[in-house]
Scaffold this active site. Structure first.
Site, short mmCIF file in Angstrom:
data_model
loop_
_atom_site.label_atom_id
_atom_site.label_comp_id
_atom_site.label_asym_id
_atom_site.label_seq_id
_atom_site.Cartn_x
_atom_site.Cartn_y
_atom_site.Cartn_z
N SER A 62 36.38 40.19 -21.17
CA SER A 62 35.72 38.93 -20.82
C SER A 62 36.73 37.80 -20.88
O SER A 62 37.72 37.87 -21.63
CB SER A 62 34.58 38.64 -21.79
OG SER A 62 34.06 37.33 -21.62
N TYR B 168 30.38 37.96 -30.22
CA TYR B 168 30.68 38.49 -28.88
C TYR B 168 32.15 38.26 -28.53
O TYR B 168 32.86 39.18 -28.11
CB TYR B 168 29.78 37.82 -27.85
CG TYR B 168 30.04 38.27 -26.43
CD1 TYR B 168 29.53 39.47 -25.95
CD2 TYR B 168 30.80 37.48 -25.56
CE1 TYR B 168 29.76 39.88 -24.65
CE2 TYR B 168 31.04 37.89 -24.25
CZ TYR B 168 30.52 39.09 -23.80
OH TYR B 168 30.75 39.49 -22.51
#
Length: 681
Positions: free
Chosen positions: A558, A571
């Site tokens: 990400s 996350y």
């Protein structure tokens, strides 16, 4: 379809092709003769409709038929230059086509045109080939059928064989068909129904004769069971097959990469346990349709089922070296100056006692069909050994067909492989969102895909839409479970022979500020993405190292692995963990030819399972925008002002694993429309 002759031919072909006792996949051909009006002259013209080259009876449609003028076909008899030049006649068929001609005419067109019957079936039933390959097949054919079915000595398919059968039918008006030595059967009739019933009569009568002979034999046609060579228990057998599959696939891909298929049907395991295995396997297959797909003979492991795995692996390597030398010698014995170049010396069939059969090909369907054909060959051997002794055609004749100029031309007409052809991809979290898009793109580029997801229903839907088990299989897998991940890689090895390309995509997210993030939130996200990616990469790497074919591992990380966004500690931290796994594994696995790269997407809202599961609402609240506008919000904060979609991530995965970046490893590719704060430094 309006012509009743064509309608009945297609329906008959489909019925015959649907029954594996009648003919094998893509084997045999059927025809019908009839009359249509010539659109140029307005006069009636006699035509032949016959299954074209490469078609399959079970799935035959009108477009798979070659359509030829009967008068022109029969005129070829007058210009036939003889058996030494009969290959030239195939090119002449093109000058006999009617209208656009339909499918390309096959080598068997002459048989159908020259036999004086309105309807002709040429089939490859196991029972018929058993008679055709029995040492005293001619005598047995008379014993079984009297004078109603006539023996035709072996001749390579072609124009002369068509002349032979036509002459035999003319000389035997009582005959309903013939057994072609070493090959199969042909039957004929005045109507479509009559031809079909005669074909079935020949097959069922041969089956009954073999069944009776087997019952009277007093022993198994394949001999006694060899102690230690019996089938292993189910779970142990499948585990050993999964461990051996990548090893075998790597060996049989020495000349070019291949996809694998595993079969442990009872008929295979029974042969592998018997003391006549080595003799029969060495004799090879007989019917041209068989050995064109299985090669002339298989590689047979000469160790008992109980041998240690390490010993089997070492012996496989030795046997593979010997097989290649033997195949090269076979080629050298029979090749002439005009022969096509050797197509590769690796086996197509590998038999492992107690475990089963591995078969290989340029794609999953080819590998599966090769295995099916060897099962046909086993049935043929059993039948021939029950009624006589199995005696296939001579090795030199097999070579003449395997390295036939016409077969080479047929191979040359095959479409060019797609970029990822022969590659086996395993995608986690592939039941929806980004994972689904990646699976779709990899399959579209030619890969076989293992669709892994904790939601089996979603994974199965994706696999079905990709084309079913010859293209994709669904596997339920919780990537946090070590045993489940090992089982996932085993499933890939059993389905396709191994694994070449892994995409670590499974993920989830919980958006909370630090003070609201629980240890459970932290552990869940790290278990799925950091631990899960590690487990998948480790187990896949085991298979890749065993294959010795290199490979690709891609992490869907990400932009948050670099960008410090708000309310996202768990996350983003686990994405940073994944990003560094890429660097660590690239450094470690490069020696094995395994490349490890990453993709860093921005938030993918549309089609995302993560965003639909609550993450979207949480992030929208964090940024103070309606959830419905979250994708647009993300786009506006980028340099390109464009929203990132699942297919953009899939395109990056393909770029990293396709043919153009083969020297690239340890790279992270941003797919974020330009987030300056996430630039790689």
């Amino acid at each position: 379809m309006s012509n009743p002759v064509v309608e009945s031919l297609v329906a008959r072909s489909n019925r015959l092709g649907a029954d594996p006792r009648t003919t094998n996949y893509a084997g045999g051909n059927t025809s019908a003769k009839g009359v249509e009006t010539d659109p140029v002259t307005g006069q009636d013209v006699d035509l032949l409709w016959v299954k074209g080259s490469g078609g399959d009876l079970g799935t035959l449609t009108e477009k798979n038929l070659a359509v030829l003028r009967l008068d022109r076909l029969r005129s070829l008899v007058g210009v036939y230059p003889g058996v030494d030049r009969e290959d030239e006649m195939v090119a002449a068929f093109d000058y006999c086509l009617h209208g656009r001609g339909g499918a390309a005419p096959s080598i068997d067109t002459a048989m159908h045109a020259l036999v004086d019957a309105a309807h002709v079936d040429h089939l490859h039933p196991d029972a018929g080939i058993a008679l055709a390959t029995a040492a005293d097949g001619e005598r047995l054919t008379r014993e079984v059928f009297g004078d109603t079915v006539v023996w035709v000595p072996w001749r390579r398919p072609g124009f002369q064989l068509g002349l032979d059968i036509a002459a035999i039918k003319a000389a035997n008006p009582q005959a309903i068909g013939c057994v072609l030595g070493g090959h199969g059967i042909t039957a004929w009739g005045d109507t479509s129904d009559e031809a079909e019933q005669r074909s079935l009569h020949i097959i069922r009568t041969a089956e009954a004769f073999i069944e009776d002979a087997t019952a009277r034999l007093g022993r198994h046609p394949f001999g006694a069971v060899r102690p230690g060579f019996e089938a292993l228990p189910d779970d142990e057998r499948r585990a050993r097959a999964a461990a051996l599959a990548p090893v075998v696939r790597g060996l049989t891909s020495s000349d070019k990469p291949q996809v694998g298929h595993f079969t442990d049907d009872d008929v295979v395991l029974d042969l592998l346990a018997r003391d006549q295995l080595d003799r029969l396997a060495a004799l090879g297959t007989s019917c041209p349709d068989h050995f064109l797909r299985t090669k002339v003979k298989p590689l047979v492991v000469d160790l008992p089922a109980t041998a240690p795995l390490e010993e089997v692996v070492a012996r496989l390597s030795e046997l593979h070296t010997a097989y290649r030398a033997d195949y090269q010698a076979y080629y050298d014995r029979h090749a002439t100056a005009d022969s096509p170049a050797i197509r590769g010396a690796d086996p197509a069939i590998v038999l492992v006692p107690g475990v089963g059969m591995f078969s290989f090909g340029k794609d999953k369907q080819t590998a599966r069909v090769a295995g099916e054909f060897y099962v046909n060959a086993i049935n043929v051997m059993r039948g021939a050994e029950a009624i006589s002794t199995y005696a296939p055609i001579e090795e030199s004749e097999k070579f003449r067909i395997e390295y036939w100029a016409l077969e080479e031309a047929k191979l040359a007409r095959m479409p060019r492989p797609k970029p990822l052809a022969t590659r086996v991809a395993l995608v986690t979290g592939a039941g929806s969102g980004i994972g689904r898009a990646i699976a779709e793109r990899l399959a579209a580029e030619g890969a076989c895909v293992v669709v892994a997801d904790v939601n089996l229903e979603g994974a199965q839907q994706v696999a079905d839409e990709l084309g079913g088990p010859d293209v994709a299989v669904a596997v339920q897998a919780d990537v946090t479970d070590e045993a489940a991940v090992a089982g996932l890689v085993e499933a890939a090895c059993l389905a396709f022979g191994g694994v070449d390309l892994v995409v670590n995509n499974a993920g989830l997210s919980i958006s909370k500020p630090l003070l609201e993030t629980t240890a459970k939130d932290w552990d869940l996200q790290h278990d799925v993405m950091a631990r899960g990616s590690f487990l998948v990469a480790r187990e896949a790497a085991r298979a890749m190292v065993a294959q010795q074919m290199g490979g690709d591992i891609v992490y869907i990380a990400s932009k948050n692995s670099l960008f410090a966004g708000p309310n996202n500690i768990a996350y983003s931290a686990t994405k940073a963990d994944q990003a560094h796994q890429v660097r660590l594994l690239a450094a470690e696995l490069g020696a094995h030819g395994i490349r490890v790269n990453g993709v860093n997407p921005d938030g993918v809202v549309r089609g995302s399972g993560i965003f639909a599961g609550g993450w979207g609402a949480q992030r929208a609240a964090t940024y103070g925008v309606p959830e419905s506008e979250l994708g647009a919000y993300y786009a506006q904060r980028t340099l390109l002002k464009k929203e990132v979609l699942p297919e953009h991530v899939a395109a990056a995965v393909y770029a990293l694993t396709g043919p153009d970046l083969v020297q690239t490893t340890g790279l992270h590719v941003p797919v974020d429309s330009g987030v300056a704060a996430a630039f790689l430094r």
